[in-house]
Design an enzyme around this catalytic site. Sequence first.
Site, PDB file in Angstrom:
ATOM      1  N   CYS A   1      -4.912   2.637  -3.680  1.00 43.68           N
ATOM      2  CA  CYS A   1      -3.135   3.014  -3.393  1.00 43.68           C
ATOM      3  C   CYS A   1      -2.229   1.671  -3.663  1.00 43.68           C
ATOM      4  O   CYS A   1      -1.429   1.672  -1.759  1.00 43.68           O
ATOM      5  CB  CYS A   1      -3.334   3.176  -1.477  1.00 43.68           C
ATOM      6  SG  CYS A   1      -4.786   4.388  -1.596  1.00 43.68           S
TER       7      CYS A   1
ATOM      8  N   ASP B   1       3.172  -4.264   7.928  1.00 40.40           N
ATOM      9  CA  ASP B   1       2.264  -3.980   7.340  1.00 40.40           C
ATOM     10  C   ASP B   1       1.149  -4.801   7.707  1.00 40.40           C
ATOM     11  O   ASP B   1       0.765  -5.113   6.711  1.00 40.40           O
ATOM     12  CB  ASP B   1       1.786  -3.182   6.716  1.00 40.40           C
ATOM     13  CG  ASP B   1       0.709  -2.813   6.215  1.00 40.40           C
ATOM     14  OD1 ASP B   1      -0.241  -2.453   6.928  1.00 40.40           O
ATOM     15  OD2 ASP B   1       1.255  -1.544   5.059  1.00 40.40           O
TER      16      ASP B   1
ATOM     17  N   HIS C   1       0.608  -0.926  -0.154  1.00 41.16           N
ATOM     18  CA  HIS C   1      -0.169  -0.394  -0.029  1.00 41.16           C
ATOM     19  C   HIS C   1       0.792   0.916   0.305  1.00 41.16           C
ATOM     20  O   HIS C   1       1.713   0.574   0.312  1.00 41.16           O
ATOM     21  CB  HIS C   1      -0.487  -0.119   1.054  1.00 41.16           C
ATOM     22  CG  HIS C   1      -1.804   0.599   1.586  1.00 41.16           C
ATOM     23  ND1 HIS C   1      -1.664   1.840   1.984  1.00 41.16           N
ATOM     24  CD2 HIS C   1      -3.193   0.704   0.962  1.00 41.16           C
ATOM     25  CE1 HIS C   1      -2.627   2.890   2.074  1.00 41.16           C
ATOM     26  NE2 HIS C   1      -3.576   2.157   1.341  1.00 41.16           N
TER      27      HIS C   1
ATOM     28  N   GLN D   1      -4.243  -5.429   6.718  1.00 34.85           N
ATOM     29  CA  GLN D   1      -5.477  -6.422   6.703  1.00 34.85           C
ATOM     30  C   GLN D   1      -5.112  -7.396   6.174  1.00 34.85           C
ATOM     31  O   GLN D   1      -5.835  -8.317   6.173  1.00 34.85           O
ATOM     32  CB  GLN D   1      -5.119  -6.172   4.701  1.00 34.85           C
ATOM     33  CG  GLN D   1      -5.138  -5.438   4.329  1.00 34.85           C
ATOM     34  CD  GLN D   1      -6.819  -4.670   3.610  1.00 34.85           C
ATOM     35  OE1 GLN D   1      -8.113  -5.136   4.150  1.00 34.85           O
ATOM     36  NE2 GLN D   1      -7.340  -3.086   4.248  1.00 34.85           N
TER      37      GLN D   1
ATOM     38  N   LYS E   1     -10.431  -0.658  10.616  1.00 34.02           N
ATOM     39  CA  LYS E   1     -11.137  -2.213   9.228  1.00 34.02           C
ATOM     40  C   LYS E   1     -10.809  -2.945  10.529  1.00 34.02           C
ATOM     41  O   LYS E   1     -10.962  -4.244   9.727  1.00 34.02           O
ATOM     42  CB  LYS E   1      -9.114  -2.785   8.457  1.00 34.02           C
ATOM     43  CG  LYS E   1      -8.953  -0.676   7.643  1.00 34.02           C
ATOM     44  CD  LYS E   1      -8.221  -1.485   6.410  1.00 34.02           C
ATOM     45  CE  LYS E   1      -6.990  -0.355   6.367  1.00 34.02           C
ATOM     46  NZ  LYS E   1      -8.139  -0.083   4.960  1.00 34.02           N
TER      47      LYS E   1
HETATM   48  C1  LIG Z   1      -2.174  -2.674   3.773  1.00 34.15           C
HETATM   49  C2  LIG Z   1      -2.649  -1.629   3.625  1.00 34.15           C
HETATM   50  N1  LIG Z   1      -1.505  -0.565   4.828  1.00 34.15           N
HETATM   51  C3  LIG Z   1      -1.836   0.322   5.273  1.00 34.15           C
HETATM   52  C4  LIG Z   1      -3.477   1.677   5.279  1.00 34.15           C
HETATM   53  C5  LIG Z   1      -3.569   2.379   5.189  1.00 34.15           C
HETATM   54  O1  LIG Z   1      -4.500   2.606   6.379  1.00 34.15           O
HETATM   55  P1  LIG Z   1      -5.277   4.500   7.349  1.00 34.15           P
HETATM   56  O2  LIG Z   1      -5.088   4.852   6.020  1.00 34.15           O
HETATM   57  O3  LIG Z   1      -5.940   3.396   8.324  1.00 34.15           O
HETATM   58  O4  LIG Z   1      -3.941   4.371   7.560  1.00 34.15           O
HETATM   59  C6  LIG Z   1      -4.206   0.526   4.267  1.00 34.15           C
HETATM   60  C7  LIG Z   1      -5.695   0.686   3.703  1.00 34.15           C
HETATM   61  O5  LIG Z   1      -6.026   0.662   3.268  1.00 34.15           O
HETATM   62  C8  LIG Z   1      -3.947  -0.886   3.893  1.00 34.15           C
HETATM   63  O6  LIG Z   1      -5.073  -1.964   3.726  1.00 34.15           O
END
Ligand SMILES: Cc1ncc(COP(=O)(O)O)c(C=O)c1O
Length: 424
Positions: free
Chosen positions: A382, A218, A141, A221, A244
Amino acid sequence: MTASDTTTVATPTASNTTPVLNVQRVRADFPILSLQVGGKPLVYLDNAASSQMPTPVIQRLHHYQTHEHANIHRAVHYLSETATAAYEAARRTVQHFIHAREEREIIFTSGTTESINLVMHGWGRKFIAAGDEIIISVLEHHSNIVPWHMLCAEKGATLKVVPINDAGELQLDAYAALFSERTRLVSLGHVSNALGSINPVKQMVAMAHAQGVPVLLDGAQAVPHLQVDVQDLDCDFYAFSGHKLCGPTGIGVLYGRAALLEEMQPFKGGGDMIHTVTLEKSTYAPIPNKFEAGTPPIAAAIGLAAAIDYLQGLGMDAIAAHEHALLQYATAQLGAMPGVRLIGTAREKAAVLSFTLQGIHPHDVGTLLSTEGIAVRTGHHCAQPLMQRLGVPATARASFAFYNTLTDVDALVAGIRSVQKVFA
Ligand SMILES: Cc1ncc(COP(=O)(O)O)c(C=O)c1O
């Protein structure tokens, strides 16, 4: 085949004692799921972007605001002490949820994005120098790419990227070959938001540690779908978001190994993160407060703990089993449809189904599905480098949660057929 019922297809047997979710009862906990959208029942399949909040979490937030709210850590009056106790209890709930060794290893942030930025500023700016290398993957992401671009630009460091095969699986031989004596950090997604691939992160952490390199995962998900154990993964940092996980927006978590957090510099300065301040200099509070400058999102942290309690009440194993059944059914249904291309067919997947329809732009797919009450995400998710690697500008993505049903999958299939008819 269409779904004849709306409960999970996972059935406990002598060899499989995973509890089964009563999905209709679970759905009754989510007021928003009974909405009508344009006269059609809502079919919410955008859970990877944000999942919905159950009544116990809404009630916990309401109770906090009506009975417990005050600023924390600062006063000796009843409400401040009550709010402080609830906020710190939330930290312990998170600690136990991801099996961290100590509660001070849990930092509350505004979300995954801020958690990764915290590591970039607090650890990266202190320990990364010109010529150093950071390893990420092509599945990331943007929030696990852009902070490292910023750091590399500032320090003269370089990003190295783990490739995938056409199914969306990370290539471990190529990963092993990326390490050099200048590798300082590995930062990897646990589960891909765009494809659902579950990456072999435990093995990848071990490979990095064999080279003396720390690893950030990270988990945005992963945490909603899998039982995550940071000690078992042996990762050095783990980041995720509350929204999430059926919790509020504006709250997230950075887990960090205490020894690493202690040697990091603070990311933000301000109240509540100091030990002493004179006009000449400041000294900092111990972890975790060192990283929680200013008034934190108190209500959101308490709401996150309520969401974790709710999910644990259902059982993460039951959640994973139900979502797996949904994924298998949806993959079979969409995979058999003419003109539908599934993007991302890793052997290990969370319940995310990215697809394209021949000759139809994903944005049109999303817009037309919305007229049927079906919420999917369309775009690059993203993850622009991943889209470039896959040779598609965008996909439509259906992402499932434990409150989705086989009937939701049938609605998606019917919705896709109507979209195809419009463009026939
Ligand atoms: C794999 C992953 N990392 C990071 C993020 C960013 O999360 P946040 O917008 O809650 O900071 C997301 C959000 O879709 C994501 O799917």
